[in-house]
Every structure is written in C-alpha cells, then in structure tokens.
Design a protein around this motif. Sequence first.
Motif, PDB file in Angstrom:
ATOM      1  N   LEU A  39       0.812  -1.212   0.000  1.00  0.00           N
ATOM      2  CA  LEU A  39       0.000   0.000   0.000  1.00  0.00           C
ATOM      3  C   LEU A  39       0.852   1.272   0.000  1.00  0.00           C
ATOM      4  O   LEU A  39       0.329   2.368  -0.163  1.00  0.00           O
ATOM      5  CB  LEU A  39      -0.918   0.012   1.225  1.00  0.00           C
ATOM      6  N   GLU A  40       2.151   1.128   0.196  1.00  0.00           N
ATOM      7  CA  GLU A  40       3.019   2.296   0.213  1.00  0.00           C
ATOM      8  C   GLU A  40       3.132   2.904  -1.180  1.00  0.00           C
ATOM      9  O   GLU A  40       3.225   2.178  -2.175  1.00  0.00           O
ATOM     10  CB  GLU A  40       4.410   1.918   0.726  1.00  0.00           C
ATOM     11  N   GLU A  41       3.120   4.252  -1.230  1.00  0.00           N
ATOM     12  CA  GLU A  41       3.189   4.944  -2.517  1.00  0.00           C
ATOM     13  C   GLU A  41       4.239   6.052  -2.451  1.00  0.00           C
ATOM     14  O   GLU A  41       4.346   6.750  -1.437  1.00  0.00           O
ATOM     15  CB  GLU A  41       1.844   5.563  -2.871  1.00  0.00           C
ATOM     16  N   PRO A  42       5.006   6.232  -3.529  1.00  0.00           N
ATOM     17  CA  PRO A  42       6.007   7.309  -3.537  1.00  0.00           C
ATOM     18  C   PRO A  42       5.354   8.656  -3.860  1.00  0.00           C
ATOM     19  O   PRO A  42       4.330   8.726  -4.542  1.00  0.00           O
ATOM     20  CB  PRO A  42       6.955   6.886  -4.653  1.00  0.00           C
ATOM     21  N   TYR A  43       5.954   9.717  -3.355  1.00  0.00           N
ATOM     22  CA  TYR A  43       5.532  11.085  -3.701  1.00  0.00           C
ATOM     23  C   TYR A  43       6.750  11.985  -3.606  1.00  0.00           C
ATOM     24  O   TYR A  43       7.797  11.590  -3.054  1.00  0.00           O
ATOM     25  CB  TYR A  43       4.409  11.576  -2.784  1.00  0.00           C
ATOM     26  N   LEU A  44       6.647  13.192  -4.148  1.00  0.00           N
ATOM     27  CA  LEU A  44       7.756  14.139  -4.127  1.00  0.00           C
ATOM     28  C   LEU A  44       7.499  15.232  -3.096  1.00  0.00           C
ATOM     29  O   LEU A  44       6.458  15.886  -3.115  1.00  0.00           O
ATOM     30  CB  LEU A  44       7.944  14.761  -5.514  1.00  0.00           C
ATOM     31  N   ALA A  45       8.447  15.407  -2.198  1.00  0.00           N
ATOM     32  CA  ALA A  45       8.388  16.486  -1.209  1.00  0.00           C
ATOM     33  C   ALA A  45       9.395  17.570  -1.601  1.00  0.00           C
ATOM     34  O   ALA A  45      10.471  17.279  -2.137  1.00  0.00           O
ATOM     35  CB  ALA A  45       8.716  15.958   0.184  1.00  0.00           C
ATOM     36  N   ALA A  46       9.036  18.808  -1.335  1.00  0.00           N
ATOM     37  CA  ALA A  46       9.897  19.934  -1.708  1.00  0.00           C
ATOM     38  C   ALA A  46      11.190  19.938  -0.903  1.00  0.00           C
ATOM     39  O   ALA A  46      11.230  19.520   0.256  1.00  0.00           O
ATOM     40  CB  ALA A  46       9.158  21.244  -1.486  1.00  0.00           C
ATOM     41  N   VAL A  47      12.239  20.421  -1.543  1.00  0.00           N
ATOM     42  CA  VAL A  47      13.512  20.699  -0.875  1.00  0.00           C
ATOM     43  C   VAL A  47      13.826  22.174  -1.140  1.00  0.00           C
ATOM     44  O   VAL A  47      14.427  22.523  -2.167  1.00  0.00           O
ATOM     45  CB  VAL A  47      14.652  19.803  -1.390  1.00  0.00           C
ATOM     46  N   PRO A  48      13.397  23.072  -0.245  1.00  0.00           N
ATOM     47  CA  PRO A  48      13.641  24.503  -0.478  1.00  0.00           C
ATOM     48  C   PRO A  48      15.125  24.828  -0.392  1.00  0.00           C
ATOM     49  O   PRO A  48      15.866  24.220   0.395  1.00  0.00           O
ATOM     50  CB  PRO A  48      12.868  25.186   0.661  1.00  0.00           C
ATOM     51  N   PRO A  49      15.586  25.786  -1.164  1.00  0.00           N
ATOM     52  CA  PRO A  49      16.990  26.208  -1.069  1.00  0.00           C
ATOM     53  C   PRO A  49      17.216  26.987   0.221  1.00  0.00           C
ATOM     54  O   PRO A  49      16.281  27.563   0.798  1.00  0.00           O
ATOM     55  CB  PRO A  49      17.141  27.124  -2.285  1.00  0.00           C
ATOM     56  N   LEU A  50      18.437  27.008   0.681  1.00  0.00           N
ATOM     57  CA  LEU A  50      18.810  27.881   1.795  1.00  0.00           C
ATOM     58  C   LEU A  50      19.031  29.285   1.237  1.00  0.00           C
ATOM     59  O   LEU A  50      19.697  29.455   0.220  1.00  0.00           O
ATOM     60  CB  LEU A  50      20.070  27.358   2.474  1.00  0.00           C
TER      61      LEU A  50
END
Length: 402
Positions: A39-50
Amino acid sequence: MGNGPASPEAAPWPALEYEEQVWTPSTTWGLRAADAGRLEEPYLAAVPPLIADAVPHPSAEAMESARRAEAELSRFDAELGDRIGAFAPILLRSEAASSSQIENLTASARAILNAELGVTGKRNALEIVANTRAMQAAIRLAESISAETILEMHAVLMAESTAHRPGQWRNEPVWTGTRSDSPVGAEYVAPRHGRVPELVDDVVSFLRAEAVPPLVAVAVSHAQFETIHPFSDGNGRTGRALAQAVLRHRGVTRNIAVPVSAGLLANVEGYHQALTEYRCGNVSPIVEAFAAASLRAIGNARQLVQQVQSIRDSWPQRLKVRRSSNAWRLLDVIVRRPVLTAAVAAEELGVQTPNIYPALRALGEAGILRKKDEYRSGPFWRSDEVLHAVDAFAERAGRRSA
C-alpha cells in the motif's frame, strides 16, 4: 532528487528541488508488513533552497512598487499621530480578521469582540481572537525575531488546539491539494519535517540581512516561510503575523499593524499564484503582491479611520451630561473597544464597577451605546456605529478591486 516544474520566467533566485518520499496510509495499522508494503506509494516532497546568503533581485517594476508601498506604510503609520491609542487596536483586529478570512474563517466584528469578552458560542470568532493575540505577540517580539519567537507566535495562535502541537514544529508531512488523506498527487508537498528546524533558522538569518529592502524582505521571507510550512496547522496565519513583526523590526511601521492581509484578501488567487511562482524561482510576483496589498490596505484603513473618527466627533453633540461624568471618559474607550461589559468599562477608567453604571446609562440614552443581554454572559454595551464601520472595512477588503 530532481527539479520541479520550471517557471516560464527566468529569475535569479533558486527554485525548489524535490526528493522522493514514501507514504504509508494510516489504514495499514494491524496489517502484516508485507501487506502494508504493497500500500506504500512514492511522492515528491519539496527541498527549499537555503536563502540566508541569497540576494533577491525582483524586476524594476516590482522594486519600484515595493519602495512606494514602504513609503506609504510609514506615512500612514506616522499620520495617525496622537490617535494611535484609539486606532491601533481596531487596525490590529482588522489585520487578524483579514488574515483569518484568507483561511476561510469569518465572523462579524460584534462576534469577535464578544469572543474577546468570553462569549464562546462562535468557533470562528474564537479563532480570530486567537489570531489577534498572535499578532500582538508578533509585534511584542519584533525586536528580536528568532525561531523561538516564531514558535511563541504559533503557541499563542494555537493555544486551544490540542491536535496541532501548539508552539512545536510539525512531525508529519503536510500538503495542499484536493485530498486530505494522502500527499500522493497533491499540488504541493512541503519539505519533510526533519528539514524544518534548519530551514527556519535559515529564513531568520535572511531576515537579518539589512541589504535587502524591507518590503522585499517581508515578501520573500513570507514566501519562504509558507514554502517550509513548519507547522501542522496555522502556517498562513503565523506567517502573516511574522510579516507584521518584520515590518516593525525593519522600522517600516512603528506604532500600528497596517492590515496588509486585508489587501491580500482582495486577490487571494493572485497571492497563492505568487507563492507558486516564488517556488519556481521568481520573486517578483510575491513582492508585487505585498506591495499592492499594502497600498490597498492603506486606502481601506484610511477610510475606516475617517469613518470612526467622524462617529467619535459626533458623540459630544449627543451626550447631555455634566462634564465630570465618567461617560465622557468612556468615549475614547468605546473607539478602542466598541463592545464592553460594566466590569471592563470600570477597569478601563480605574473605578469601581457600581460607579460605571450611570455613565453607561447616559451613553445608552444618547444613542451612543446599545445594551444587549448576551447568553450566560450578562449585559453587554456596544456601539453599533463603530461595529458597522469595522464590518464595512471587512466587506471592502473582500472585494476585488483594480
């Protein structure tokens, strides 16, 4: 790790990157590990710049708008002069109410002021009162903005919410989109919670860069804060309270909270689009949004001040009691607090409660106050004229204008 969607307009500002995360639905509780894994699904999380050491370069038009807005904000702050004490509370409440309305939390001025006095029947009004307190905390803490003071703002805002960790960074994913049960396919997924402390420290460092013009710093730091989304709830309201703190910290305002959120409210769709553009590497739209919102808010706030001042100027002609009466002393209190109990009125004047009733009766006979028994709270006295002026401000704020 990969780049997100590219902005159609190139800009010298780092865009978001994204990293893959795995979402496991909460409904897998009790399943065998092998079954849960399916049931696990991949997704994209943001990586904000410093951004602590980055210098934003908005377009020439956005910079000019920001400079004009800064000047007008300071001018409006200064022009209230000796009327600050009367109008600062009204403007602060208006900012809190407008910021809450962006999150679809609405209530009448009367309901909000009743909630300040302990009436608990209207949930939205209670949340707006909490937002007012968060705004007050933001201004009080403006001299030294830090991760700790941001946590304090949030703690004040969410004090009555046990479900959302008041004054603590989130420990779970957050996202925006149509689904509330999964970040998979969401419009935007904020960075994983482990990144939050470093990102908040970074945006605080950015705010200390005196080389960045004040309103540009307000707009960019706000967009970065909303991109981080450091809390499980209350991010927008905390972020707009932080914007007020930055305006005070950078000396743009010195005495009042100009209701900039009322300007944003006039074009919420444009505000959200500007945040999206920021995440693609374009700072100009969010700078323009804050500049335009500031100018709209000043025009609206000036109208509110003029209306309330006109109401206040009419009262002495109606009040027919001796000059020694406490009724005269209450007139300026009513401008600040257009809903009162006898106890609050007495406290404001520093007299015993029984001694305030003749003044309240006189103000009622003059048509300045109206008495109303509130359920389980006893009699309240209110100025319908001032309340109508505040509600008119809110109505104008919600109207899209050129």
